[in-house]
Design an enzyme around this catalytic site. Structure first.
Site, PDB file in Angstrom:
ATOM      1  N   GLY A  52       0.804  -1.211   0.000  1.00  0.00           N
ATOM      2  CA  GLY A  52       0.000   0.000   0.000  1.00  0.00           C
ATOM      3  C   GLY A  52       0.836   1.259   0.000  1.00  0.00           C
ATOM      4  O   GLY A  52       2.069   1.225   0.102  1.00  0.00           O
ATOM      5  N   ASP A  96       2.592  -3.286   8.278  1.00  0.00           N
ATOM      6  CA  ASP A  96       1.662  -3.174   7.163  1.00  0.00           C
ATOM      7  C   ASP A  96       0.740  -1.982   7.387  1.00  0.00           C
ATOM      8  O   ASP A  96       0.616  -1.478   8.508  1.00  0.00           O
ATOM      9  CB  ASP A  96       0.835  -4.461   7.047  1.00  0.00           C
ATOM     10  CG  ASP A  96       0.250  -4.678   5.656  1.00  0.00           C
ATOM     11  OD1 ASP A  96       0.344  -3.756   4.816  1.00  0.00           O
ATOM     12  OD2 ASP A  96      -0.294  -5.768   5.415  1.00  0.00           O
ATOM     13  N   GLY A  97       0.106  -1.549   6.342  1.00  0.00           N
ATOM     14  CA  GLY A  97      -0.859  -0.471   6.437  1.00  0.00           C
ATOM     15  C   GLY A  97      -2.235  -1.004   6.778  1.00  0.00           C
ATOM     16  O   GLY A  97      -2.436  -2.201   6.990  1.00  0.00           O
ATOM     17  N   ASP A 115      -6.693   0.174   6.104  1.00  0.00           N
ATOM     18  CA  ASP A 115      -7.649   1.122   5.535  1.00  0.00           C
ATOM     19  C   ASP A 115      -8.514   1.769   6.607  1.00  0.00           C
ATOM     20  O   ASP A 115      -8.982   2.892   6.442  1.00  0.00           O
ATOM     21  CB  ASP A 115      -8.519   0.413   4.498  1.00  0.00           C
ATOM     22  CG  ASP A 115      -7.687  -0.132   3.348  1.00  0.00           C
ATOM     23  OD1 ASP A 115      -7.035   0.676   2.666  1.00  0.00           O
ATOM     24  OD2 ASP A 115      -7.664  -1.357   3.152  1.00  0.00           O
ATOM     25  N   LYS A 160      -8.509  -4.204   6.020  1.00  0.00           N
ATOM     26  CA  LYS A 160      -7.398  -4.144   5.089  1.00  0.00           C
ATOM     27  C   LYS A 160      -7.833  -4.774   3.771  1.00  0.00           C
ATOM     28  O   LYS A 160      -8.829  -5.471   3.710  1.00  0.00           O
ATOM     29  CB  LYS A 160      -6.179  -4.884   5.654  1.00  0.00           C
ATOM     30  CG  LYS A 160      -5.571  -4.183   6.869  1.00  0.00           C
ATOM     31  CD  LYS A 160      -4.524  -5.003   7.588  1.00  0.00           C
ATOM     32  CE  LYS A 160      -3.485  -5.618   6.693  1.00  0.00           C
ATOM     33  NZ  LYS A 160      -2.790  -4.604   5.870  1.00  0.00           N
ATOM     34  N   GLY A 161      -7.072  -4.494   2.727  1.00  0.00           N
ATOM     35  CA  GLY A 161      -7.379  -5.082   1.435  1.00  0.00           C
ATOM     36  C   GLY A 161      -7.774  -4.089   0.374  1.00  0.00           C
ATOM     37  O   GLY A 161      -8.195  -4.473  -0.713  1.00  0.00           O
ATOM     38  N   GLY A 171      -5.850  -2.503  -1.354  1.00  0.00           N
ATOM     39  CA  GLY A 171      -4.953  -2.789  -2.470  1.00  0.00           C
ATOM     40  C   GLY A 171      -5.116  -4.191  -3.028  1.00  0.00           C
ATOM     41  O   GLY A 171      -4.402  -4.580  -3.956  1.00  0.00           O
ATOM     42  N   GLU A 209      -1.423 -10.707   2.963  1.00  0.00           N
ATOM     43  CA  GLU A 209      -1.165  -9.917   4.169  1.00  0.00           C
ATOM     44  C   GLU A 209      -1.527 -10.706   5.422  1.00  0.00           C
ATOM     45  O   GLU A 209      -0.788 -10.707   6.414  1.00  0.00           O
ATOM     46  CB  GLU A 209      -1.960  -8.612   4.120  1.00  0.00           C
ATOM     47  CG  GLU A 209      -1.425  -7.616   3.098  1.00  0.00           C
ATOM     48  CD  GLU A 209      -2.322  -6.412   2.913  1.00  0.00           C
ATOM     49  OE1 GLU A 209      -1.813  -5.379   2.450  1.00  0.00           O
ATOM     50  OE2 GLU A 209      -3.529  -6.502   3.215  1.00  0.00           O
ATOM     51  N   LYS A 241      -7.283   7.345   8.971  1.00  0.00           N
ATOM     52  CA  LYS A 241      -7.672   5.929   9.003  1.00  0.00           C
ATOM     53  C   LYS A 241      -8.110   5.473  10.394  1.00  0.00           C
ATOM     54  O   LYS A 241      -8.616   4.355  10.542  1.00  0.00           O
ATOM     55  CB  LYS A 241      -6.501   5.057   8.529  1.00  0.00           C
ATOM     56  CG  LYS A 241      -5.936   5.446   7.166  1.00  0.00           C
ATOM     57  CD  LYS A 241      -6.939   5.283   6.064  1.00  0.00           C
ATOM     58  CE  LYS A 241      -6.395   5.746   4.723  1.00  0.00           C
ATOM     59  NZ  LYS A 241      -5.189   5.039   4.294  1.00  0.00           N
TER      60      LYS A 241
END
Length: 226
Positions: A30, A85-86, A88, A98-99, A101, A107, A125
């Protein structure tokens, strides 16, 4: 006032400090993770830090290699010391969606095989309740019309993700169905329900996956733990 990209950079560069020489590190996917990778690339060049990166997408693998990182598959390492990790969305319990991307399956695989995880986000976020961001669900293409109908009947407002007029494809070749829920009152129940649906590969609810989130704010990086 700092821009959203500047806030992402603040979070990414702060989280890079969590990586120590000799570690095996799960590398997320991301736009915020790009700043993490840039920061780690600088540490490789300036400080001689060496670590093995386990990517959560082909995009991350390529970007990391271009920065001089040693990249290995999840199947080629014994353990992962930390995954960064990032996300959302992140709620006060440090559960997340998440997801965005399309990489949530890789992930989640990397995260669940890590000793610890940390998320990096900009302050937009951080939410009180999950669900405003559409919940990504990776599904098999075969039979997806029936699955989408079932999700619609449940009131989940599914939409098959498109890119350039075609199905968006994950690195595994599957498709993504985004659920426009508005809010998720019972995330654990929803996670169980989706996981038990035939045809679902993985959903984007990440519950009890991390105890740490690094947030880029107008006042700098804020590290929250539980």
């Amino acid at each position: 006032m700092k821009t959203q990209d500047e806030l992402k950079k603040i979070a990414g560069y702060k989280a890079a400090e969590l990586v120590e020489d000799g570690m095996t590190v799960g590398l997320g996917t991301g736009s915020t993770v790009r700043y993490l990778l840039d920061a780690l690339g600088e540490r490789i060049k300036k400080d001689g830090v060496h670590f093995t990166g386990v990517p959560t997408s082909n995009r991350t693998a390529e970007y990391g290699r271009n920065l001089g990182m040693t990249i290995k598959s999840l199947d080629d390492v014994d353990t992962i010391d930390i995954t960064i990790d990032g996300a959302d969305e992140v709620d006060p319990q440090i559960n997340g969606i998440k997801g965005g991307g399309g990489a949530q399956t890789w992930e989640k695989l990397v995260a669940t095989n890590s000793k610890q995880c940390a998320w990096i986000v900009d302050e937009s976020k951080a939410v009180d309740q999950l669900g405003k961001f559409p919940l990504p669900v990776e599904v098999l293409e075969y039979g997806h019309h029936q699955l989408v109908k079932r999700l619609a009947d449940l009131g989940y407002k599914p939409e098959v993700r498109q890119k350039d007029g075609k199905f968006f494809r994950t690195d595994e070749g599957n498709i993504i169905v985004d659920l426009h829920l508005g809010k998720i009152a019972a995330p654990y129940d929803l996670a169980d329900e989706l996981s038990n649906m035939t045809g679902v590969v993985e959903h984007g609810l990440f519950l009890d996956m991390t105890k740490t989130v690094v947030i880029g704010t107008q006042n700098g990086a804020v590290v929250k733990t539980k």
